[in-house]
Design a protein around this motif. Structure first.
Motif, PDB file in Angstrom:
ATOM      1  N   ARG A  17       0.842  -1.193   0.000  1.00  0.00           N
ATOM      2  CA  ARG A  17       0.000   0.000   0.000  1.00  0.00           C
ATOM      3  C   ARG A  17       0.878   1.244   0.000  1.00  0.00           C
ATOM      4  N   LYS A  18       0.399   2.292  -0.653  1.00  0.00           N
ATOM      5  CA  LYS A  18       1.166   3.526  -0.822  1.00  0.00           C
ATOM      6  C   LYS A  18       0.789   4.557   0.236  1.00  0.00           C
ATOM      7  N   THR A  19       1.096   4.249   1.502  1.00  0.00           N
ATOM      8  CA  THR A  19       0.800   5.204   2.572  1.00  0.00           C
ATOM      9  C   THR A  19       1.888   6.270   2.611  1.00  0.00           C
ATOM     10  N   ALA A  20       1.591   7.392   3.206  1.00  0.00           N
ATOM     11  CA  ALA A  20       2.565   8.479   3.317  1.00  0.00           C
ATOM     12  C   ALA A  20       3.801   8.018   4.085  1.00  0.00           C
ATOM     13  N   PHE A  21       3.601   7.233   5.150  1.00  0.00           N
ATOM     14  CA  PHE A  21       4.722   6.772   5.964  1.00  0.00           C
ATOM     15  C   PHE A  21       5.604   5.810   5.173  1.00  0.00           C
ATOM     16  N   ARG A  22       5.001   4.871   4.458  1.00  0.00           N
ATOM     17  CA  ARG A  22       5.779   3.920   3.659  1.00  0.00           C
ATOM     18  C   ARG A  22       6.571   4.651   2.573  1.00  0.00           C
ATOM     19  N   LYS A  23       5.970   5.650   1.965  1.00  0.00           N
ATOM     20  CA  LYS A  23       6.674   6.433   0.944  1.00  0.00           C
ATOM     21  C   LYS A  23       7.886   7.131   1.555  1.00  0.00           C
ATOM     22  N   GLU A  24       7.702   7.682   2.746  1.00  0.00           N
ATOM     23  CA  GLU A  24       8.782   8.402   3.417  1.00  0.00           C
ATOM     24  C   GLU A  24       9.933   7.454   3.785  1.00  0.00           C
ATOM     25  N   VAL A  25       9.596   6.275   4.302  1.00  0.00           N
ATOM     26  CA  VAL A  25      10.625   5.299   4.679  1.00  0.00           C
ATOM     27  C   VAL A  25      11.361   4.795   3.433  1.00  0.00           C
ATOM     28  N   LEU A  26      10.616   4.461   2.396  1.00  0.00           N
ATOM     29  CA  LEU A  26      11.234   3.970   1.171  1.00  0.00           C
ATOM     30  C   LEU A  26      12.140   5.030   0.545  1.00  0.00           C
ATOM     31  N   GLU A  27      11.733   6.274   0.604  1.00  0.00           N
ATOM     32  CA  GLU A  27      12.568   7.354   0.072  1.00  0.00           C
ATOM     33  C   GLU A  27      13.924   7.386   0.781  1.00  0.00           C
ATOM     34  N   LEU A  28      13.932   7.158   2.097  1.00  0.00           N
ATOM     35  CA  LEU A  28      15.200   7.144   2.839  1.00  0.00           C
ATOM     36  C   LEU A  28      16.100   6.009   2.356  1.00  0.00           C
ATOM     37  N   PHE A  29      15.514   4.835   2.132  1.00  0.00           N
ATOM     38  CA  PHE A  29      16.310   3.710   1.625  1.00  0.00           C
ATOM     39  C   PHE A  29      16.839   3.999   0.225  1.00  0.00           C
ATOM     40  N   MET A  30      15.998   4.544  -0.630  1.00  0.00           N
ATOM     41  CA  MET A  30      16.411   4.813  -2.008  1.00  0.00           C
ATOM     42  C   MET A  30      17.491   5.899  -2.062  1.00  0.00           C
ATOM     43  N   ALA A  31      17.456   6.833  -1.136  1.00  0.00           N
ATOM     44  CA  ALA A  31      18.439   7.916  -1.097  1.00  0.00           C
ATOM     45  C   ALA A  31      19.746   7.492  -0.407  1.00  0.00           C
ATOM     46  N   SER A  32      19.729   6.345   0.270  1.00  0.00           N
ATOM     47  CA  SER A  32      20.902   5.922   1.047  1.00  0.00           C
ATOM     48  C   SER A  32      22.048   5.388   0.192  1.00  0.00           C
ATOM     49  N   GLU A  33      21.811   5.182  -1.105  1.00  0.00           N
ATOM     50  CA  GLU A  33      22.847   4.751  -2.044  1.00  0.00           C
ATOM     51  C   GLU A  33      23.560   3.482  -1.592  1.00  0.00           C
ATOM     52  N   GLY A  34      22.787   2.462  -1.220  1.00  0.00           N
ATOM     53  CA  GLY A  34      23.359   1.167  -0.848  1.00  0.00           C
ATOM     54  C   GLY A  34      23.749   1.025   0.600  1.00  0.00           C
ATOM     55  N   GLU A  35      23.647   2.094   1.372  1.00  0.00           N
ATOM     56  CA  GLU A  35      23.981   2.002   2.789  1.00  0.00           C
ATOM     57  C   GLU A  35      22.818   1.367   3.541  1.00  0.00           C
ATOM     58  N   ALA A  36      23.142   0.435   4.427  1.00  0.00           N
ATOM     59  CA  ALA A  36      22.121  -0.190   5.263  1.00  0.00           C
ATOM     60  C   ALA A  36      21.782   0.748   6.419  1.00  0.00           C
ATOM     61  N   LEU A  37      20.505   0.838   6.728  1.00  0.00           N
ATOM     62  CA  LEU A  37      20.026   1.765   7.752  1.00  0.00           C
ATOM     63  C   LEU A  37      19.437   1.009   8.935  1.00  0.00           C
ATOM     64  N   SER A  38      19.720   1.481  10.138  1.00  0.00           N
ATOM     65  CA  SER A  38      19.165   0.885  11.350  1.00  0.00           C
ATOM     66  C   SER A  38      17.846   1.572  11.695  1.00  0.00           C
ATOM     67  N   ASN A  39      17.091   0.956  12.595  1.00  0.00           N
ATOM     68  CA  ASN A  39      15.843   1.571  13.069  1.00  0.00           C
ATOM     69  C   ASN A  39      16.130   2.967  13.627  1.00  0.00           C
ATOM     70  N   GLN A  40      17.192   3.086  14.417  1.00  0.00           N
ATOM     71  CA  GLN A  40      17.531   4.367  15.040  1.00  0.00           C
ATOM     72  C   GLN A  40      17.862   5.424  13.986  1.00  0.00           C
ATOM     73  N   GLU A  41      18.599   5.037  12.954  1.00  0.00           N
ATOM     74  CA  GLU A  41      18.933   5.987  11.887  1.00  0.00           C
ATOM     75  C   GLU A  41      17.681   6.424  11.143  1.00  0.00           C
TER      76      GLU A  41
END
Length: 140
Positions: A17-41
């Motif tokens: 589903r395309k919720t605002a929160f999911r879009k925001e989280v996915l954007e962070l992953f896509m912008a991370s350029e291959g870096e793995a992100l923790s919950n805290q980050e």
């Protein structure tokens, strides 16, 4: 910068589903350029995140083959975007990760990893992880 069309297409292709929160989280992953992100980050970069919603979002992303768990020698769960051919409950990310001993930055490494070690009789391997540790270019 990550385009909204790309975010929406990724969510749709993984049947999420395309919720605002999911879009925001996915954007962070896509912008991370291959870096793995923790919950805290992730929490530090989101506007007023609810931890339970974040946990459920990460679980849904992992279940649908959108992200994968990246091994971390410090016991911190980190996630990175999957390759394009990962599917629901079928991850094909047999690759190594690099973790900086100083700052903790964890990135996916290119190339497939083949582990030839076999589990003892009566054991079942559920996940293969290989982490190379050292210093990233910023900590050298």
């Amino acid at each position: 910068m990550v385009r909204e069309e790309d975010i929406l297409q990724k969510l749709e292709s993984h049947q999420l589903r395309k919720t605002a929160f999911r879009k925001e989280v996915l954007e962070l992953f896509m912008a991370s350029e291959g870096e793995a992100l923790s919950n805290q980050e992730l929490e530090s970069q989101l506007d007023n995140p609810d931890r339970i919603t974040l946990y459920r979002t990460l679980k849904a992303f992992e279940d649908k083959g959108l992200i994968h768990l990246a091994a971390d020698s410090g016991g911190i769960s980190r996630y990175a975007l999957c390759l394009a051919d990962c599917t629901t409950h079928a991850h094909h990310d047999q690759h190594a990760h690099f973790q900086c001993r100083t700052c903790g930055k964890t990135i996916c490494l290119e190339g497939e990893v083949v582990i030839r070690a076999q589990a003892p009789k009566g054991y079942k391997v559920e996940r293969e992880n290989l982490t190379l540790e050292g210093l990233c270019n910023e900590c050298l």
